[in-house]
Scaffold this active site. Structure first.
Site, short mmCIF file in Angstrom:
data_model
loop_
_atom_site.label_atom_id
_atom_site.label_comp_id
_atom_site.label_asym_id
_atom_site.label_seq_id
_atom_site.Cartn_x
_atom_site.Cartn_y
_atom_site.Cartn_z
N ARG A 5 7.84 -2.03 7.48
CA ARG A 5 6.93 -2.23 6.36
C ARG A 5 6.68 -3.70 6.04
O ARG A 5 5.53 -4.12 5.95
CB ARG A 5 7.49 -1.54 5.11
CG ARG A 5 6.53 -1.54 3.93
CD ARG A 5 7.10 -0.79 2.75
NE ARG A 5 7.41 0.58 3.07
CZ ARG A 5 7.95 1.44 2.21
NH1 ARG A 5 8.23 1.05 0.98
NH2 ARG A 5 8.20 2.68 2.56
N HIS A 24 -0.40 6.49 9.34
CA HIS A 24 0.34 5.81 8.27
C HIS A 24 0.38 6.70 7.03
O HIS A 24 -0.49 6.61 6.17
CB HIS A 24 -0.36 4.47 7.95
CG HIS A 24 0.50 3.49 7.21
ND1 HIS A 24 1.56 2.84 7.79
CD2 HIS A 24 0.45 3.06 5.92
CE1 HIS A 24 2.12 2.03 6.91
NE2 HIS A 24 1.46 2.15 5.76
N TYR A 36 -17.63 2.36 -1.25
CA TYR A 36 -18.80 1.48 -1.34
C TYR A 36 -18.82 0.41 -0.25
O TYR A 36 -19.87 -0.19 -0.01
CB TYR A 36 -18.82 0.78 -2.70
CG TYR A 36 -18.90 1.72 -3.87
CD1 TYR A 36 -19.97 2.60 -4.03
CD2 TYR A 36 -17.89 1.73 -4.83
CE1 TYR A 36 -20.03 3.46 -5.11
CE2 TYR A 36 -17.95 2.58 -5.92
CZ TYR A 36 -19.02 3.46 -6.06
OH TYR A 36 -19.08 4.30 -7.13
#
Length: 775
Positions: free
Chosen positions: A40, A86, A130
């Site tokens: 991570r 993931h 968007y």
């Protein structure tokens, strides 16, 4: 009825294992910590990526979002990543993707974003429904070799797909783009660097693996941040940080108007001349990871709090370029003084911590220096080169096998056609007659008729010769470490052309200009010196009148009903005001920051944090070399320097240590330190108690302290200390006579009261005030 009895179901409690809680917790927390470190938070040395970044690039590659293709919605990419590779939150994955696209976060962005991906002001990106994205050329170079067996693949978390363990490309992403992360018990902080410098240093190590660290630092000057700025630490400090892999470097904003490439007048110092002899200071680049919006708020707050009196205003005139305008208080302010004050008080100067903690090829975290990082990265690139060469060699061998079969077919074309026309199973016959293997025979049978041209035979022979020559070179390359190094240098040289100093992307942004620590500027020196009269009421309201008013006319001063004057004195706007309270604490106010005298002023409690129930016992201007006689009601006291008790915080400074039930009774000016013996012998202290006993002793018997209780000045059976004063024996002891006459009486012969410090004393001279005060 059956005699068979069903066996009882297995008791789940039988699976419980007794274990010490601390051991079980330690074991599980260690597993969690290692997962955080390796999967991570820390980047891999070989490609400089964390798993989430690697999976994002891999998913975008499978979606064919190369630089030449169109954009796709980020929601599509995030969906693929969290669904296939993931299994974490969509917002964290999108945040990682946004950072890969931000030109002010990454020196060489890996994602080309279209839409609102945030800005340097600190505004967040638009929602992923968007925005759109595709890969950059740098990302393609970082992934080059995935189709050539250059890296291993591993199953995804659910075993349905595969993902690369590491990106095999030649781009030095770890150092070029840097990394940051916090794991369990460790962290990493690697700045971005100039890719051309990293490539040059790598090529030096290819030729000289034992090259000294100093040689590398001649090439790699230091970080090259995406937001530019100026690195101001010395080369020795920077070199020491890179040698060990740990350190810190100071980064400053760049002062210039940012118009170097336009027709406008360029000011490299940032000082823009304005009509009338005035000027303004322009910031064109800010330190890395500093949000412009918060920086402007920080400076504006300093102006509002009057902590930067030489600065009048700040304006943000930025467009696609940063342009922060700083307006000085007057034209007489030195620009360098203003810069130094800003460096000390704001984030226009920051410290970037270097901690090159990375995962090695065996997934082990380790802090490495610059040389070790580059050597291990080169080792990885050699392995990639060999694997790609072996993969190419296998492809060539496979193609050569087919070409040899095709050529046999052309040489025996008529017989091949005859076998195909006459045999029910032509494949075994062809294999037996021409010594073909199954793959060659199958390929011949699958040939198109148009391939039987004479020209095709010539092309096959040319291809055969070319592949055999390439195969020979590949074999030599795989077997020769020297050839591998030469080939790697050639590939790095070709890569460097895309990131050279003459390219817009490769041009160094962070310059190196060694500078010392920002010197401390006395901001009081910029306050205009003006006379004022400070007035404090009994209820603690304070104000400052312009000019030196008549202190004897206190009745004319304006106060609230029921209030009245407590302290009034003359001073200058450049002076500090000391305020003492009964609990022995001293507070400091700037005379220039006091409210005007049009109204009643302001409660002093709004400017300093005075504890409830503590009365103000003294207020007076501080003197540079001034001293004070401080005494508590217990009769103990000492001499203190004003310079030692000036406090810079609202909470003040504890000076006189008080016992419960006692208070600070005396705060008197004391003479400055004597420089000659005659003057020292003439300085005395007179102390009077509530019991109306008076003692006189030399001032030299009282110690000078910065904090404490002091020594006993006078001994009492009943009551305590009433007053004390310093005086010159040659001039006698004076005290105010009763009434409003303002007359003073002086007793010249004090021999009767001249005793050792700490004595009980005797009654004062005839006519001494009944309130036991000297004024």
């Amino acid at each position: 009825m059956s005699d068979i009895v069903d066996a009882p179901a297995e008791d789940p409690f039988d699976a419980i294992v007794d274990a010490p809680f601390d051991a079980a917790l330690s074991e599980r927390y260690l597993i969690y910590a290692m997962s955080t470190i390796t999967a991570r938070s820390l980047p891999d040395l070989r490609d400089g990526l964390k798993p989430v970044h690697r999976r994002l690039l891999w998913a975008m590659r499978l979606l064919k979002l190369d630089p030449a293709s169109g954009y796709k919605k980020c929601a599509r990419v995030v969906g693929d990543v969290i669904g296939k590779y993931h299994p974490h939150g969509d917002q964290s994955v999108y945040d990682a993707m946004v950072r890969l696209a931000q030109t002010f976060s990454l020196r060489y962005p890996l994602v080309d974003g279209q839409g609102n991906f945030g800005n340097i002001d600190g505004d967040n990106a638009a929602a992923y429904r968007y925005t759109e994205a595709r890969l950059t050329r740098t990302a393609i170079e970082l992934m080059n070799g995935l189709d050539e067996n250059a890296t291993d693949f591993r199953p995804t978390y659910n075993g349905e797909d595969e993902e690369p363990e590491v990106m095999p490309g030649l781009f030095p992403n770890l150092l070029a783009n840097g990394a940051s992360g916090i794991a369990v018990g460790m962290a990493t902080s690697i700045p971005s660097h100039n890719a051309a410098e990293i490539i040059d240093a790598a090529m030096l190590l290819i030729d000289e693996p034992q090259a000294r660290h100093e040689q590398l630092m001649e090439i790699v000057k230091g970080p090259d941040f995406a937001t530019g700025g100026v690195l101001v630490d010395s080369p020795a400090v920077i070199s020491a940080a890179y040698a060990s892999g740990r350190g810190a470097m100071r980064v400053r904003a760049r002062f210039s108007n940012g118009w170097q490439d336009s027709d406008k007048s360029w000011e490299p110092t940032g000082v823009e001349k304005l009509p009338g002899g005035t000027w303004q200071l322009v910031v064109s680049e800010i330190p890395y990871q500093v949000q412009k919006g918060k920086l402007i708020e920080q400076i504006a707050q300093l102006i509002a709090d009057k902590k930067l009196p030489i600065l009048d205003d700040i304006r943000d005139e930025s467009d696609e370029r940063v342009r922060i305008v700083l307006v000085p208080k007057s034209r007489n302010v030195d620009p360098e003084d203003l810069k130094n004050a800003l460096f000390r008080l704001t984030d226009l100067e920051t410290r970037f911590s270097l901690n090159m903690n990375v995962l090695d090829a065996d997934r082990t975290p380790k802090v490495m220096g610059l040389g070790e990082v580059l050597l291990r990265w080169l080792t990885h690139q050699i392995e990639v080169l060999v694997r790609k060469s072996q993969h190419r060699l296998e492809k060539i061998d496979s193609r050569l096998e087919l070409l040899q079969g095709y050529i046999i077919a052309f040489l025996n074309l008529d017989r091949i056609i005859e076998i195909i026309r006459n045999e029910d199973e032509p494949k075994p016959v062809m294999m037996a007659e021409f010594q073909l293997n199954d793959r060659q025979a199958e390929a011949i049978l699958n040939m198109r008729l148009r391939s039987l041209r004479r020209l095709e035979e010539m092309e096959l022979r040319r291809e055969l010769e070319g592949l055999e020559a390439e195969r020979e070179e590949l074999v030599k390359l795989i077997e020769s470490p020297a050839r591998q190094k030469t080939r790697l240098k050639k590939d790095l040289t070709a890569l460097r052309k895309n990131y050279g100093e003459d390219t817009e992307l490769g041009r160094r942004r962070t310059s190196l200009e060694e500078a010392g620590q920002a010197r401390e500027i006395s901001l009081e020196a910029f306050v205009e010196r003006e006379p004022v009269t400070v007035i404090m009421s009994k209820r603690g309201w304070i104000k400052a009148m312009k000019g030196h008013a008549d202190l004897s006319a206190r009745a004319d001063f304006k106060f609230k009903e029921g209030d009245g004057p407590a302290f009034a004195f003359h001073t200058q706007t450049t002076d500090k005001i000391l305020i003492a309270t009964a609990n022995g604490r001293f507070y400091t106010l700037g005379a220039d920051k006091l409210p005007g005298a049009r109204g009643f002023g302001e409660p002093v409690g709004t400017m300093i944090d005075i504890e409830a129930g503590n009365d103000i016992v003294a207020a007076f201007p501080a003197v540079a070399d001034g001293r004070m006689l401080l005494a508590a009601s217990t009769g103990k006291g000492f001499i203190a320097r004003m310079s030692d008790i000036i406090a810079e915080t609202r909470k003040g400074r504890g000076v006189v240590t008080m016992k419960p039930g006692t208070k600070l009774s005396v705060v008197r000016l004391a003479p400055t330190e004597a420089t000659d013996e005659a003057r020292l012998k003439d300085q005395y202290v007179a102390v009077v108690g509530d019991n109306r006993k008076l003692v006189v002793f030399p001032l030299s018997e009282i110690p000078e302290m910065a904090k404490g209780q002091g020594v006993t000045l006078q001994r009492y059976k009943d009551g305590g200390l009433a007053d004390a004063v310093c005086f010159k024996m040659s001039e006698g002891l004076s005290w105010a006579m009763g009434g409003d006459s303002g007359r003073m009486r002086t007793e010249n012969d004090m021999s009767l009261w001249r005793v050792a410090r700490g004595a009980a004393g005797r009654l004062p001279p005839q006519g001494f005030p009944r309130n036991n005060r000297f004024d």
